[in-house]
Write an enzyme that holds these catalytic residues in place. Structure first.
Site, short mmCIF file in Angstrom:
data_model
loop_
_atom_site.label_atom_id
_atom_site.label_comp_id
_atom_site.label_asym_id
_atom_site.label_seq_id
_atom_site.Cartn_x
_atom_site.Cartn_y
_atom_site.Cartn_z
N LYS A 32 -53.47 -37.31 18.56
CA LYS A 32 -52.36 -38.12 19.03
C LYS A 32 -51.00 -37.46 18.81
CE LYS A 32 -51.21 -41.03 16.11
NZ LYS A 32 -50.31 -41.85 15.31
N THR A 33 -50.77 -37.01 17.58
CA THR A 33 -49.47 -36.41 17.28
C THR A 33 -49.26 -35.14 18.09
OG1 THR A 33 -49.76 -37.25 15.05
CG2 THR A 33 -47.96 -35.72 15.40
N ASP A 216 -44.60 -43.82 19.15
CA ASP A 216 -45.83 -43.56 18.39
C ASP A 216 -46.31 -44.91 17.82
OD1 ASP A 216 -47.81 -42.20 17.13
OD2 ASP A 216 -46.57 -41.45 15.50
N GLU A 217 -47.59 -45.05 17.59
CA GLU A 217 -48.15 -46.26 16.96
C GLU A 217 -47.66 -47.54 17.65
OE1 GLU A 217 -50.35 -45.75 14.65
OE2 GLU A 217 -49.71 -44.16 13.27
N ARG A 610 -61.41 -42.29 8.34
CA ARG A 610 -60.66 -41.31 7.53
C ARG A 610 -61.54 -40.15 7.12
NH1 ARG A 610 -56.83 -41.85 9.71
NH2 ARG A 610 -57.98 -43.34 10.93
#
Length: 737
Positions: A32-33, A216-217, A610
């Site tokens: 994503k980033t 973002d988010e 995670r």
DNA sequence: TGAGGGATGGGACCA
DNA sequence: CCATCCCTCA
């Protein structure tokens, strides 16, 4: 183009979209980033937009920093003119540039949550309101909630006496903020929103300036943030929203996942792209996550896959108690470290902070270095708050909050009585406490006068000095340094105060490099130099907006302990998710909340995703919580993961413990010692399963099961016609039949 | 003024 | 159980 190398087809499509609105559903670990930053770099490199035409919003300073770092690695450009930051950071920047239009003093200061709570209390006292009927915390929640809905005090709907009164408090609170030049967190957004709403010229200026707005988010935005974005987007602006509805875990703080769907509808978004290839986890872990989240009904829909193999099964461990669970985790951790795994690539996650204690204890006893995330951060420490209060008074003496915080700290003989007189004087004169000081008489006047002169001397004495020297001088002149030097346990606080000088120096260095926060000297907004020290003002804003996680010592390589919430966005080779018990995870309060269980499930989804290669899930039959032992059922989330993906390390299903089970598996020696007396005498119950007993009220019965041991033991007793009862051994007056 | 007692309440988070 | 807050008392 080198920029686009190694992007998968979906990522590539997202990065190179035309100048249109787009919603990117980005699964966990899907890059994503990378997509966000590459998109910005691509837009600039291809001449679609100039750096000044980009606005990118994140939720944390960390994310903003990461974006900036990656961007400057991709492109040889000056990031100074770019608007990349948190919602609050960008609103601060805008308000600094247009303080007059926004109706704020040039040197307005930002209240953090603690400061705000203090102010609310002060307002309540000033209004003579019973704090039992109107708890400050609830008032604060009320005010922030309304601000985040875009509702001002005058527009608050009063449906009963309480809400009417709350509205009045809200109004007085806001007046007080205005008088002191203070802005709380939601106010930053609301002010900025109102500014753009009312001021057509400014609105059009920004709308035509920002050709590309990236978020973002997206799933974490609240309603006001969404409206702010809508306002900022002009007819030629393309909005690029990135988010994952399955990772929406912040509804409790106002996040509205619905914004994603609203965005799609409101803007008739022509491009919806799913990033479903996961580059983080092995197959079994992803499949577990997919299966779990598929139980949720309200989803935009997404299924992660990986090119990596299945990997290992999830390892499940059932412990008899929280102590055992911790002990087992420690043993596994030791084994992993022996195999050569770096300690900071191992994370132990839990649902609530209270769980960390037992785990910390076990790690500590075993001598394993660990680091707990969360808790007080640098700028929230009391000694730092005190120091900042002095700095705020230098910048703006009308700041009553700061004034009250340090007027008698270190103590200088100004007691509650004097402060009361001062507050009365200020109130009747309609001024700040600072000004009110001149209206005092008698003993109070002398003491307060000394303080006022000291701060005045501080201001004149530090004029023109570099910021770190201002801080240093202030620490000396205020008496803070002496105070903590003489304090018994003041050494660490003293170190923190010195660290504040370093933080000031680092701030200036950073600013000169990036220039992000120094909106006051942002040339293109045409703002004049403020009267005070612009560095000081900017530093104070920085201290309020940036809680200072990065100020914490990195320390030795250590095991990472944190809540599932704070693990969002991180990844580890091995992850332990502990306390998978009904009532804890999912949390008991979640079952009564609308959508509560689904949010808990998303939280579990975040936790699972995670892990890269190894995932442990554990739960304990008994857990000491709030001072009493709780008897647990395994979390339903364990049932929602396909059995084929899991490997039970303990026999499955033997949930209830009887006394023989305790004897068969005595607590490990280390643990028993650590727990002291409570570890002994286990298993020596006066009753056994199958025994006939008599209860004064229920009559005769037979013990069918035993949970726990010692004084914590609970008995399941079948009283025949009276039914099955669960009795606490300690209190039940049972006798052998 | 500050240390210490007693009541109270306890989910998670960032700005 | 533990942290926090408020109140009392020296």
């Amino acid at each position: 183009m080198a920029l686009l190398d190694n992007l998968n087809p979906e990522q590539l499509a997202a990065v190179t979209l035309p100048n249109q609105h787009a919603l990117i559903l980005a699964g966990a670990g899907s890059g994503k980033t990378r997509v966000l930053t590459t998109r910005i770099a691509w837009l600039i490199q291809t001449g679609n937009v100039s750096p000044g035409g980009v606005l990118a919003v994140t939720f944390t300073n960390k994310a903003a920093r990461e974006m900036l770092t990656r961007l400057s690695a991709m492109l040889p450009i000056n990031t100074r003119g770019m608007w990349i930051g948190t919602f609050h950071g960008l609103c601060n920047r805008m308000l600094r540039a247009h303080y007059r239009e926004a109706g704020l003093p040039q040197l307005f200061q930002i209240l953090d949550t603690q400061d705000q709570a203090g102010l609310v209390k002060r307002v309540l006292r000033g209004m003579n309101i019973d704090e039992d009927k109107f708890p400050p915390r609830q008032v604060q929640w009320f005010i922030n909630g309304h601000k985040e809905e875009g509702t001002r005090a005058k527009d608050v709907e009063a449906y009963d006496d309480i809400s009417r009164r709350m509205g009045e408090i809200y109004a007085v609170y806001d007046e007080q903020c205005q008088r002191e030049g203070l802005v709380d967190f939601p106010e930053l957004l609301l002010r900025s929103f109102e500014l753009l709403t009312r001021n057509e010229v400014l609105r059009e200026h920004y709308q035509s300036r920002f050709r590309h707005v990236l978020i973002d988010e997206f799933q974490d935005t609240n309603r006001l943030q969404y409206r702010w974005l809508k306002l900022l987007a002009g007819p030629h602006t393309a909005i690029f929203g990135v988010g994952d509805d399955d990772q929406s875990i912040y509804r409790f703080r106002g996040a509205n996942v619905g914004n994603m769907a609203d965005f799609e509808r409101d803007f008739k978004v022509p491009n919806l792209i799913r990033l479903e290839q996961n580059y983080r986890s092995h197959g079994n872990i992803l499949n577990a996550a997919n299966a779990l989240i598929s139980q949720n009904r309200r989803r935009l829909g997404k299924n992660l896959w990986t090119a990596a193999g299945e990997g290992e099964p999830l390892r499940i461990f059932e412990a008899q108690s929280d102590g055992y669970e911790a002990h087992w985790i420690v043993e596994e951790v030791q084994a992993l470290v022996r195999e050569g795994l770096a300690r900071n690539d191992i994370a132990i996650l839990y649902r609530s902070n209270a769980q960390s204690r037992v785990i910390e204890h076990a790690l500590f006893t075993a001598g394993i270095p660990y680091r707990v995330y969360g808790g007080l951060r640098f700028f929230e420490r009391q000694e730092i708050k005190h120091a900042l209060a002095y700095l705020r008074l230098i910048a703006n003496p009308e700041d009553d909050n700061a004034f009250l915080r340090v007027v008698n700290f270190p103590t200088r003989g100004i007691g509650a009585r004097s402060i009361e007189q001062l507050q009365d004087a200020a109130r009747s004169a309609g001024t700040s406490l600072w000004q009110g000081a001149s209206h005092l008489s008698g003993k109070a006047a002398a003491a307060v006068g000394t303080f006022v002169r000291m701060v005045d001397a501080l201001r004149t004495g530090t004029k023109g000095l570099p910021l770190p020297e201002v801080v240093d001088h202030m620490l000396q002149a205020s008496g803070l340094r002496d105070y903590y030097t003489n304090e018994r346990d003041g050494a660490e606080r003293l170190e923190n105060l010195d660290e504040l000088i370093n933080a000031a120096a680092a701030f200036i260095q950073d600013e000169q490099a990036t220039g992000a926060a120094m909106a006051v000297v942002d040339a293109d907004e045409g703002a004049a130099q403020p009267p005070g020290d612009p560095w000081l003002t900017a530093f104070l804003a920085h201290a309020a907006l940036e809680s200072g996680e990065n100020q914490a010592a990195e320390g030795v390589e250590a095991i990472q302990l944190m809540t599932v919430h704070s693990a969002k966005g991180l990844e580890f080779h091995a992850v332990f998710i502990s306390g998978l018990e009904e009532g804890l995870f999912p949390h008991e309060q979640s079952v009564t909340e609308e959508d509560g269980l689904e949010e808990e499930r998303r939280l579990m989804y975040v936790a699972i995703t995670r892990a890269r290669t190894r995932l442990y899930l554990s739960f304990a039959q008994t857990r000491l919580l709030h001072g009493q032992t709780r008897y647990n059922v395994a979390s339903r989330f364990l049932d929602e993961v396909p059995a084929g993906l899991m490997k039970w390390l303990t026999p499955r299903g033997g949930r209830l413990v009887d006394d023989r089970a305790w004897q068969a598996a005595p607590p490990p020696a280390r643990l028993a010692k650590a727990q002291g007396a409570s570890g002994s005498g286990r298993g020596a119950l006066p009753f056994r399963i199958g025994q006939n007993v008599v209860h004064p009220k229920f009559g005769e019965g037979v013990i069918v099961n035993v949970e726990g041991s010692g004084s914590d033991a609970r008995l399941h007793v079948n009283f025949g016609s009276q039914g099955m009862k669960l009795l606490q051994l300690e209190y039940a007056k049972l006798t052998a039949a």
